[in-house]
Design a protein around this motif. Structure first.
Motif, short mmCIF file in Angstrom:
data_model
loop_
_atom_site.label_atom_id
_atom_site.label_comp_id
_atom_site.label_asym_id
_atom_site.label_seq_id
_atom_site.Cartn_x
_atom_site.Cartn_y
_atom_site.Cartn_z
N ARG A 126 0.86 -1.19 0.00
CA ARG A 126 0.00 0.00 0.00
C ARG A 126 0.90 1.23 0.00
NH1 ARG A 126 -4.76 -1.71 4.39
NH2 ARG A 126 -5.14 -3.74 3.41
N GLU A 135 1.13 3.99 1.33
CA GLU A 135 0.66 4.79 2.46
C GLU A 135 1.14 6.23 2.32
OE1 GLU A 135 -1.34 3.90 4.89
OE2 GLU A 135 -1.32 1.70 4.84
N PHE A 186 4.90 -0.48 12.11
CA PHE A 186 3.44 -0.47 12.29
C PHE A 186 2.72 -0.11 10.99
CE2 PHE A 186 -0.60 1.58 13.02
CZ PHE A 186 -1.24 0.64 13.77
N ARG A 187 3.14 0.98 10.36
CA ARG A 187 2.51 1.36 9.09
C ARG A 187 3.60 1.48 8.04
NH1 ARG A 187 -2.18 2.80 8.08
NH2 ARG A 187 -2.68 3.48 10.18
N VAL A 188 3.64 0.50 7.15
CA VAL A 188 4.67 0.45 6.12
C VAL A 188 4.03 0.29 4.75
CG1 VAL A 188 6.64 -0.34 7.50
CG2 VAL A 188 4.92 -1.98 6.79
N PHE A 191 4.19 -5.06 3.37
CA PHE A 191 3.99 -5.81 4.61
C PHE A 191 3.38 -7.16 4.30
CE2 PHE A 191 -0.59 -4.89 4.66
CZ PHE A 191 -0.63 -3.74 3.90
N GLN A 205 0.45 -10.08 5.30
CA GLN A 205 -0.84 -10.31 5.96
C GLN A 205 -1.08 -11.80 6.13
OE1 GLN A 205 -3.30 -8.08 3.10
NE2 GLN A 205 -3.89 -6.76 4.81
N GLU A 239 -4.94 -0.65 15.69
CA GLU A 239 -5.40 -1.90 15.07
C GLU A 239 -4.26 -2.89 14.82
OE1 GLU A 239 -7.77 -1.38 11.52
OE2 GLU A 239 -7.25 -3.38 10.81
N LEU A 240 -4.53 -4.12 15.25
CA LEU A 240 -3.61 -5.23 15.02
C LEU A 240 -4.19 -6.16 13.95
CD1 LEU A 240 -1.28 -7.10 16.09
CD2 LEU A 240 -2.85 -7.85 17.86
N GLU A 241 -5.49 -6.34 14.04
CA GLU A 241 -6.20 -7.25 13.12
C GLU A 241 -7.62 -6.73 12.93
OE1 GLU A 241 -5.88 -11.38 14.04
OE2 GLU A 241 -7.57 -11.94 12.77
N GLY A 242 -8.14 -6.89 11.71
CA GLY A 242 -9.53 -6.52 11.47
C GLY A 242 -10.33 -7.78 11.17
N SER A 252 -8.33 -10.65 9.26
CA SER A 252 -7.14 -10.24 8.50
C SER A 252 -6.12 -9.62 9.45
CB SER A 252 -7.55 -9.22 7.44
OG SER A 252 -6.39 -8.64 6.87
N GLY A 277 -2.15 -8.41 10.42
CA GLY A 277 -0.89 -7.94 9.88
C GLY A 277 0.25 -8.67 10.57
N ARG A 315 2.71 -6.01 12.10
CA ARG A 315 2.11 -5.45 13.33
C ARG A 315 2.07 -6.49 14.43
NH1 ARG A 315 -2.86 -1.49 11.42
NH2 ARG A 315 -1.55 -0.27 10.00
#
Ligand code: ATP
Length: 455
Positions: free
Chosen positions: A177, A179, A187-189, A192, A194, A261-264, A318, A320, A323
């Protein structure tokens, strides 16, 4: 647990867990490289996920789909139209930032100016060209989630395994993504991994399965060592829901920068299979889908009781991986005051996640019999298939213990003069958490180690 990201970042670099990507060229924002211990930890987390999601269940199959897919996948998945984040530009300092945390008053994250543009949609997919000809039609995207490969293979998996509802398809792999503002270490890359399950069920049973997966996934994170008080649920509503979701529960973890958020766990309804199927009109699809003019397969399953074909609903946990690894490291990080007044840093990983399972250290570097026994034990333990067993001949056991505490090795075994002189070849086994040392005969060591890691 770790209190700051900085202490984790520094340990990760010092001990070889995680490095900045492209570091020798000044780095690459939002991309990290996993070093010798990071790759072991990652593999162990993936193995634990796969074990619980595939092997320990009899209603889930695995898959490893291609990262590069036909661009129609992203047209009909809805990502081409709607996979965007709101972005604003700052007129003062010229930076760009994600705007979804900004309410009525918009302030630049970087310089504090209110002289910023109105938010506009920014598509997070990386566009790329496929093949030697570059023209209007030769593009596709790097996948922004692994899920689509599961939906497009739905018929292949059903036909090859004869599955009936409910059942799931699990996949682990890279996603990309672009980002707007990658931050907070891994954490936000932008690149990554999944770990995703698409669990297909009958319409009407979706809410029950949604609850089931929210609770099952929380328990899995607890089993990986996360503390209950550091986990929260967040119920996503209204505008915050993804374009495919009827309802989503996010599992949050208390990272050093706060609960995030770790997982959705999303209820994707019949949106994805309904979007990708041909003959959409035959199935009474409930979700609002784009009319599909390209698909060659019916993504439906026969309901034997009702004697009709239907497009299943889908529940998606889902997670990460990056994460998850950050959460597990945060939780494991411990600083302990010792009796002699010094402190030690320990990563208290659950044994099954530890990058190095056992370190075997000869007390004397140059004593051939000691070295030979240590190597023999390493080979024996390695054959057990528990993960990495490290033979380490530095001749400094005290330093070795400190280093292995810091990388979370649960067991250190020392081979000394007693081991080669006394009957039964006794070796010293030291426990990471209690620092207690016990003596075990060499012949009993494999059983001791198996018992430690399997139970
Ligand atoms: P966020 O709101 O934090 O951007 P998201 O809701 O877009 O995340 P999902 O699309 O639900 O995330 O993706 C599922 C999981 O994939 C997330 O829970 C997270 O663990 C992981 N993930 C998503 N985006 C990233 C990223 N940029 N870097 C690392 N992991 C990510």
């Amino acid at each position: 647990p770790a209190k700051t990201m900085d202490e984790l970042v520094s340990l990760c670099k010092r001990r070889g867990f995680i490095f900045q990507g492209s570091e020798i060229y000044g780095g690459m924002q939002g991309a990290y490289d996993y070093g010798p211990l990071g790759v072991e930890l990652k593999n162990n987390i993936k193995a634990a996920w796969w074990r619980s999601m595939v092997y320990e269940r009899d209603d889930v199959e695995g898959l490893d789909a291609a990262i590069i897919q036909n661009k129609h996948v992203y047209k009909y998945s809805g990502h081409e139209d709607t996979f965007t984040d709101p972005m604003v530009d700052c007129h003062e300092c010229k930076s760009r930032m994600r705007a979804d945390h900004m309410k009525d008053i918009k302030v630049c994250d970087n310089c504090g100016s209110t002289n910023v543009t109105e938010p506009r949609d920014f598509n997070l997919m990386f566009k790329t060209n496929v093949g030697p000809m570059v023209d209007e039609e030769s593009y596709t995207y790097l996948r922004p989630e692994t899920a689509q490969g599961i939906f497009t293979n739905f018929k292949n998996v059903v036909d090859s395994t004869s599955r009936a509802l409910p059942f799931g398809i699990a996949q682990i792999g890279k996603s990309f993504r672009n980002e707007i503002t990658p931050r907070n270490f891994i954490f936000r890359v932008r690149e990554f991994e999944q770990m995703e399950l698409e669990f297909f069920c009958k319409p009407g049973e979706d809410e029950k399965w949604h609850d089931f997966w929210v609770n099952t996934r929380k328990q899995w994170w607890l089993d990986q060592g996360l503390a209950e008080e550091n986990i929260q649920f967040e119920y996503v509503t209204g505008d915050d829901l993804s374009h495919y979701s009827k309802s989503t529960v996010d599992i949050l973890y208390k990272f050093p920068h706060g609960f995030e958020e770790l997982e959705g766990v999303a209820n994707r309804t019949d949106y994805d299979l309904g979007s990708h199927t041909k003959a959409q009109d035959e199935f009474g699809i409930s979700a609002k889908v784009k009319k599909n003019e390209h698909s060659t397969a019916k993504l439906a399953i026969r309901d034997l009781e009702a004697n009709k074909w239907e497009v299943p609903f889908c529940i998606e946990p889902s997670a990460g991986l990056d994460r998850g690894l950050l959460a597990i490291m945060t939780e494991a990080y411990t600083e302990e005051e010792l009796e002699n007044g010094s402190t030690r840093t320990v990563l208290k990983f659950k044994p099954h996640l530890a990058p190095i399972k056992v370190a075997i250290m000869p007390l004397k570097k140059n004593k051939p019999e000691i070295v030979a026994l240590a190597k023999e034990l390493k080979n024996k333990l390695q054959k057990l298939g528990l993960g990495r067993i490290l033979y380490e001949n530095t001749g400094n056991v005290g330093k070795g213990y400190r280093r292995h505490d810091e990388v979370g090795t649960p067991i250190c075994v020392t081979v000394d003069f007693d081991s080669i002189e006394q009957e039964g070849a006794p070796v010293t086994v030291r426990d990471r958490d209690t620092m207690e040392q016990i003596v075990v005969n060499a012949a009993d060591l494999p059983a001791y180690v198996v018992n430690y890691f399997i139970n």
